[in-house]
Every structure is written in structure tokens, then in C-alpha cells.
Motif scaffolding. Structure first.
Motif, PDB file in Angstrom:
ATOM      1  N   GLY A  33      32.552   7.875 -28.312  1.00 14.23           N
ATOM      2  CA  GLY A  33      32.041   6.567 -27.908  1.00 14.23           C
ATOM      3  C   GLY A  33      32.791   5.920 -26.775  1.00 14.23           C
ATOM      4  O   GLY A  33      32.296   4.962 -26.161  1.00 14.23           O
ATOM      5  N   LYS A  55      28.841   1.937 -29.758  1.00 13.18           N
ATOM      6  CA  LYS A  55      29.335   2.686 -28.588  1.00 13.18           C
ATOM      7  C   LYS A  55      28.635   4.050 -28.497  1.00 13.18           C
ATOM      8  O   LYS A  55      28.281   4.507 -27.412  1.00 13.18           O
ATOM      9  CB  LYS A  55      30.844   2.895 -28.701  1.00 13.18           C
ATOM     10  CG  LYS A  55      31.676   1.643 -28.518  1.00 13.18           C
ATOM     11  CD  LYS A  55      33.159   2.034 -28.491  1.00 13.18           C
ATOM     12  CE  LYS A  55      34.053   0.811 -28.439  1.00 13.18           C
ATOM     13  NZ  LYS A  55      35.482   1.173 -28.400  1.00 13.18           N
ATOM     14  N   PRO A  69      45.488  15.801 -21.691  1.00  7.85           N
ATOM     15  CA  PRO A  69      44.893  15.156 -20.513  1.00  7.85           C
ATOM     16  C   PRO A  69      45.932  14.472 -19.634  1.00  7.85           C
ATOM     17  O   PRO A  69      45.691  14.256 -18.447  1.00  7.85           O
ATOM     18  CB  PRO A  69      43.924  14.131 -21.113  1.00  7.85           C
ATOM     19  CG  PRO A  69      44.394  13.885 -22.505  1.00  7.85           C
ATOM     20  CD  PRO A  69      45.071  15.155 -22.954  1.00  7.85           C
ATOM     21  N   THR A  81      42.456   4.708 -20.004  1.00 11.82           N
ATOM     22  CA  THR A  81      41.606   4.449 -21.185  1.00 11.82           C
ATOM     23  C   THR A  81      42.222   3.313 -21.997  1.00 11.82           C
ATOM     24  O   THR A  81      43.354   2.884 -21.726  1.00 11.82           O
ATOM     25  CB  THR A  81      41.533   5.687 -22.107  1.00 11.82           C
ATOM     26  OG1 THR A  81      42.839   5.892 -22.675  1.00 11.82           O
ATOM     27  CG2 THR A  81      41.072   6.933 -21.390  1.00 11.82           C
TER      28      THR A  81
END
Ligand code: NDP
Length: 251
Positions: free
Chosen positions: A25, A52, A198, A203
Motif C-alpha cells: 500500500g 491504501k 534497498p 519513504t
């Protein structure tokens, strides 16, 4: 320009594949779900906030020919029964599963171990490790039927080198790395299993961990999608048991 941008996924890379994305989401999971659908996959969107997930569903339907399945689920309460229900739902809808991106994760408090709240420890381990184990275990029969299944676990820099005040989050990511090694050894050559860090990404989780940081200085989730596509798709066939870092990998 980082090496990841040198990989050019071809249109239709994930045609005919069904991919489950957890934490779909928001953040990196949302970007991955959109990217997988853009490259042809049918995606199963699992996450805890239905609104979401519905927004991601709408985006995918508007932009692609695919129609995702939405699975609202809080992994804090993941159970064997819930995974069995999901197994039957995926089998009924698609009769196959070609990949899982284990992406959902709890950050938990940033506290030294001496003060780390026990309930938070259990919650972080439940979402980041136990739920990923249960999902993989329960959906394995579907993955084993696929000709080139890929399971991707999301790690972190603190899952490879522990640092003060990263508590259960760091320990959970070490556990994820261990799970990847065990699974990769058990499932080769039929199902490939890899971990992906990552790195610092713009975010909500990163903003919670580093509130003083300027998000504009960070790469976006979309910037990492070449690696997420590469590892999920046929170009990474045969690659298993490896640790990848976004921003410093070569196809
Ligand atoms: P976000 O917090 O932005 O997104 C995480 C997603 O997971 C959200 O959609 C969230 O749902 C969902 N989620 C969280 N808990 C649960 C749960 N109990 N059940 C179901 N869904 C849940 O995180 P990122 O996109 O930043 O992180 C994605 C992955 O990348 C994580 O595994 C993280 O550890 C890892 N990572 C991220 C880094 C970064 O800098 N961003 C760096 C290194 C690793 P909701 O929308 O409802 O909150």
C-alpha cells in the motif's frame, strides 16, 4: 549514475507471472506492485490499510491490462489458517504463484536493548520474520509448481552489520538473511531465494527513522525498480542465495 539504472527491463518481462507483494500500500511495496504490473504481472496486493491497497488497485487498473487482487491483512496477526486461506484464494483466482516480494516491515522503537520494550520486540519479529516464514511455508506448494519462481526478502544495512539502537529491527533483518540462506539451499534449483537491501530510500519508514534528514536528498522507491524487476524476472534465473544492494549491483 548507479549501476542499477543500466538494467533495462524489457516490456512484458513479467507476462504470465503472478506475484504477491506484502506491504503493497505504501513506499517501496507500492512502487514494486506498480512496476510488476506495468511489466505484465498479475499482482496480489497484501497490506494492512485497505484504503491504501484500493488506491494502488485503482492505479494498476488505470495504467495496465491487469486486475490485481487485494488482500487486506495485518501481518501482526498472521496465522497458519490465514495463510491457508490465502493459498486457496490464489489457487482459485490464478492457479499459480511465480513470486513473493516480502516487503512489509515494522521499524519498531529506536531504543537500546536495555530499554527495548518486550512487546515491541515480539511485534517486530512477528511481522518481519515470523509472518514472512509462514507465508513462504504456506505458499511453497504453489511456488514449486511454477517454472521459475522467485522469492525476494527485504533486508537492510543493519541486517548485515548491527548498530546501536536498531533493536529488533536489526535482529529481524539478520534473521531474514538467515532464512534466505536456509531456503535457498533447500529449494535450489526450483525456487530462487535472494535478499535485497534497498538502502536509504525516501519513504515514511525512513522519515520515521531519520526525522532530521531532508527526504529530497534520498533516492525514491521508483529508482530501485530495475533491481526489483531484475530479481523477480527471468533475467535472474539461476541466481539464488545472494544478497543484493540497490545502488551497487550489476545485472
Ligand atoms: P513503509 O513504512 O513506507 O511501507 C511499509 C509498508 O508495509 C506499508 O504499506 C505498511 O502498511 C506495510 N506494513 C507494515 N506493517 C504491516 C503489517 N503488520 N501487516 C501488513 N502490512 C504492513 O516502508 P518502506 O517502503 O520504507 O520499507 C519497505 C521495506 O524496505 C521494509 O522491509 C524496510 O525494512 C526495507 N528498508 C527500507 C529502507 C528505507 O530507507 N526506506 C532502508 C532499508 C530497508 P501501512 O501503509 O498500513 O503502514
Amino acid at each position: 549514475m548507479p549501476a542499477e539504472h543500466d538494467y533495462q527491463p524489457r516490456p512484458g518481462l513479467l507476462d504470465d507471472r503472478v506475484i504477491l507483494v506484502t506491504g503493497a500500500g505504501d513506499g517501496i511495496g507500492r512502487a514494486a506492485a506498480l512496476a510488476y504490473a506495468e511489466y505484465g504481472a498479475d499482482v496480489v496486493l497484501l497490506g494492512r490499510t485497505e484504503k491504501k491497497l484500493d488506491a494502488v488497485f485503482d492505479e494498476i487498473v488505470a495504467a495496465t491490462k491487469t486486475r490485481p487482487v487485494v488482500v487486506p491483512a495485518d501481518l501482526l496477526h498472521a496465522s497458519e489458517d490465514a495463510v491457508t486461506t490465502l493459498y486457496h484464494a490464489i489457487r482459485r483466482e490464478y492457479a499459480r504463484l511465480d513470486g513473493i516480494l516480502h516487503n512489509a516491515s515494522l521499524l519498531g522503537p529506536r531504543e537500546p536493548i536495555a530499554d527495548y520494550p518486550v512487546q515491541d520486540w515480539q511485534d517486530v519479529m512477528q511481522v518481519n520474520v515470523n509472518a514472512a516464514f509462514m507465508l513462504t511455508r504456506g505458499l511453497l506448494p504453489l511456488l514449486e509448481e511454477a517454472p521459475d519462481a522467485s522469492v525476494l526478502f527485504t533486508s537492510s544495512g543493519v541486517g548485515r552489520r548491527g548498530r546501536a539502537n536498531w533493536g529488533a529491527y536489526a535482529v529481524s533483518k539478520f534473521a531474514v538473511e538467515g532464512l534466505v540462506e536456509v531456503l535457498a539451499d533447500e529449494l535450489a534449483p526450483d525456487v530462487r531465494v535472494n535478499s535485497l537491501n534497498p538502502g536509504a530510500t525516501r519513504t515514511a519508514m525512513r522519515a520515521a527513522a531519520y526525522p532530521e534528514e531532508d527526504p529530497a536528498t534520498l533516492p525514491s522507491a521508483e529508482d530501485h525498480m530495475p533491481l526489483y524487476l531484475y530479481l523477480m524476472g527471468p533475467d535472474a534465473k539461476g541466481i539464488s542465495g545472494r544478497r543484493f544492494d540497490a545502488g551497487s549491483w550489476m545485472p
